[in-house]
Write a protein that holds these residues in place. Structure first.
Motif, PDB file in Angstrom:
ATOM      1  N   ALA A 100     -32.990 -54.337 -11.848  1.00 20.73           N
ATOM      2  CA  ALA A 100     -33.176 -53.253 -12.816  1.00 20.73           C
ATOM      3  C   ALA A 100     -34.596 -52.704 -12.816  1.00 20.73           C
ATOM      4  O   ALA A 100     -34.919 -51.835 -13.623  1.00 20.73           O
ATOM      5  CB  ALA A 100     -32.808 -53.744 -14.214  1.00 20.73           C
ATOM      6  N   GLU A 101     -35.461 -53.221 -11.930  1.00 23.99           N
ATOM      7  CA  GLU A 101     -36.845 -52.750 -11.828  1.00 23.99           C
ATOM      8  C   GLU A 101     -37.212 -52.559 -10.366  1.00 23.99           C
ATOM      9  O   GLU A 101     -36.617 -53.169  -9.482  1.00 23.99           O
ATOM     10  CB  GLU A 101     -37.813 -53.760 -12.458  1.00 23.99           C
ATOM     11  N   ASP A 102     -38.244 -51.733 -10.115  1.00 28.90           N
ATOM     12  CA  ASP A 102     -38.730 -51.516  -8.753  1.00 28.90           C
ATOM     13  C   ASP A 102     -39.406 -52.765  -8.205  1.00 28.90           C
ATOM     14  O   ASP A 102     -40.070 -53.505  -8.939  1.00 28.90           O
ATOM     15  CB  ASP A 102     -39.722 -50.362  -8.707  1.00 28.90           C
ATOM     16  N   ILE A 103     -39.248 -52.960  -6.911  1.00 26.27           N
ATOM     17  CA  ILE A 103     -39.886 -54.063  -6.201  1.00 26.27           C
ATOM     18  C   ILE A 103     -41.211 -53.554  -5.631  1.00 26.27           C
ATOM     19  O   ILE A 103     -41.274 -52.485  -5.029  1.00 26.27           O
ATOM     20  CB  ILE A 103     -38.975 -54.578  -5.078  1.00 26.27           C
ATOM     21  N   TRP A 104     -42.257 -54.329  -5.807  1.00 21.81           N
ATOM     22  CA  TRP A 104     -43.576 -53.965  -5.296  1.00 21.81           C
ATOM     23  C   TRP A 104     -43.727 -54.389  -3.839  1.00 21.81           C
ATOM     24  O   TRP A 104     -44.139 -53.629  -2.984  1.00 21.81           O
ATOM     25  CB  TRP A 104     -44.654 -54.606  -6.161  1.00 21.81           C
ATOM     26  N   ARG A 105     -43.365 -55.664  -3.547  1.00 19.19           N
ATOM     27  CA  ARG A 105     -43.578 -56.184  -2.198  1.00 19.19           C
ATOM     28  C   ARG A 105     -42.671 -57.379  -1.956  1.00 19.19           C
ATOM     29  O   ARG A 105     -42.116 -57.959  -2.890  1.00 19.19           O
ATOM     30  CB  ARG A 105     -45.040 -56.567  -2.004  1.00 19.19           C
ATOM     31  N   ILE A 106     -42.527 -57.731  -0.673  1.00 23.42           N
ATOM     32  CA  ILE A 106     -41.698 -58.879  -0.281  1.00 23.42           C
ATOM     33  C   ILE A 106     -42.440 -59.715   0.759  1.00 23.42           C
ATOM     34  O   ILE A 106     -43.405 -59.246   1.372  1.00 23.42           O
ATOM     35  CB  ILE A 106     -40.330 -58.445   0.304  1.00 23.42           C
TER      36      ILE A 106
END
Length: 121
Positions: A100-106
């Motif tokens: 439900a939220e944006d991902i910054w990095r993986i």
């Protein structure tokens, strides 16, 4: 003399901007950064996240285990609010998760005898 320095500085800034190197603070969200999808290949697996997956979710993360070592792989993801989560897959498996939220990095991690991870993307 001062005018020449100004012109050189302006030209250098324009060249950096054209090359895709910004001189601004880090964005507060993926939308501000213009990030949609990112794919990461790492030993034994592949991971991807998308902040505009088109399925109604805010973001989507996926991991695939193509390891020849029969080990487990994992994708760790970090949201813009600092929350870190993970998703793992055993040999030959792939898993995905809607968020439900944006991902910054993986980052991709693999386990044979112990865990090893890539740097955050």
């Amino acid at each position: 003399m001062i005018f020449k320095k100004f012109v050189r500085a302006a030209a250098a800034a324009a060249a950096l901007t054209t090359a895709g190197v910004g001189m601004t603070a880090a964005p507060a969200s993926a939308a501000e950064a213009g990030v949609s999808a990112t794919t990461l290949n790492f030993p034994g697996g592949q991971a991807q996240f998308d902040n505009n997956p088109g399925n109604g979710a805010q973001s989507w993360v996926w991991v695939w285990n193509n390891s020849q070592y029969s080990g487990t792989v994992r994708v760790d993801y970090q949201l813009y609010n600092g929350t870190i989560g993970s998703l793992q897959a055993d040999w030959g498996q792939g898993h995905s998760l809607n968020l439900a939220e944006d991902i910054w990095r993986i980052r991709g991690c693999w386990h044979i005898q112990n865990w090893s991870c890539t740097d955050w993307t």
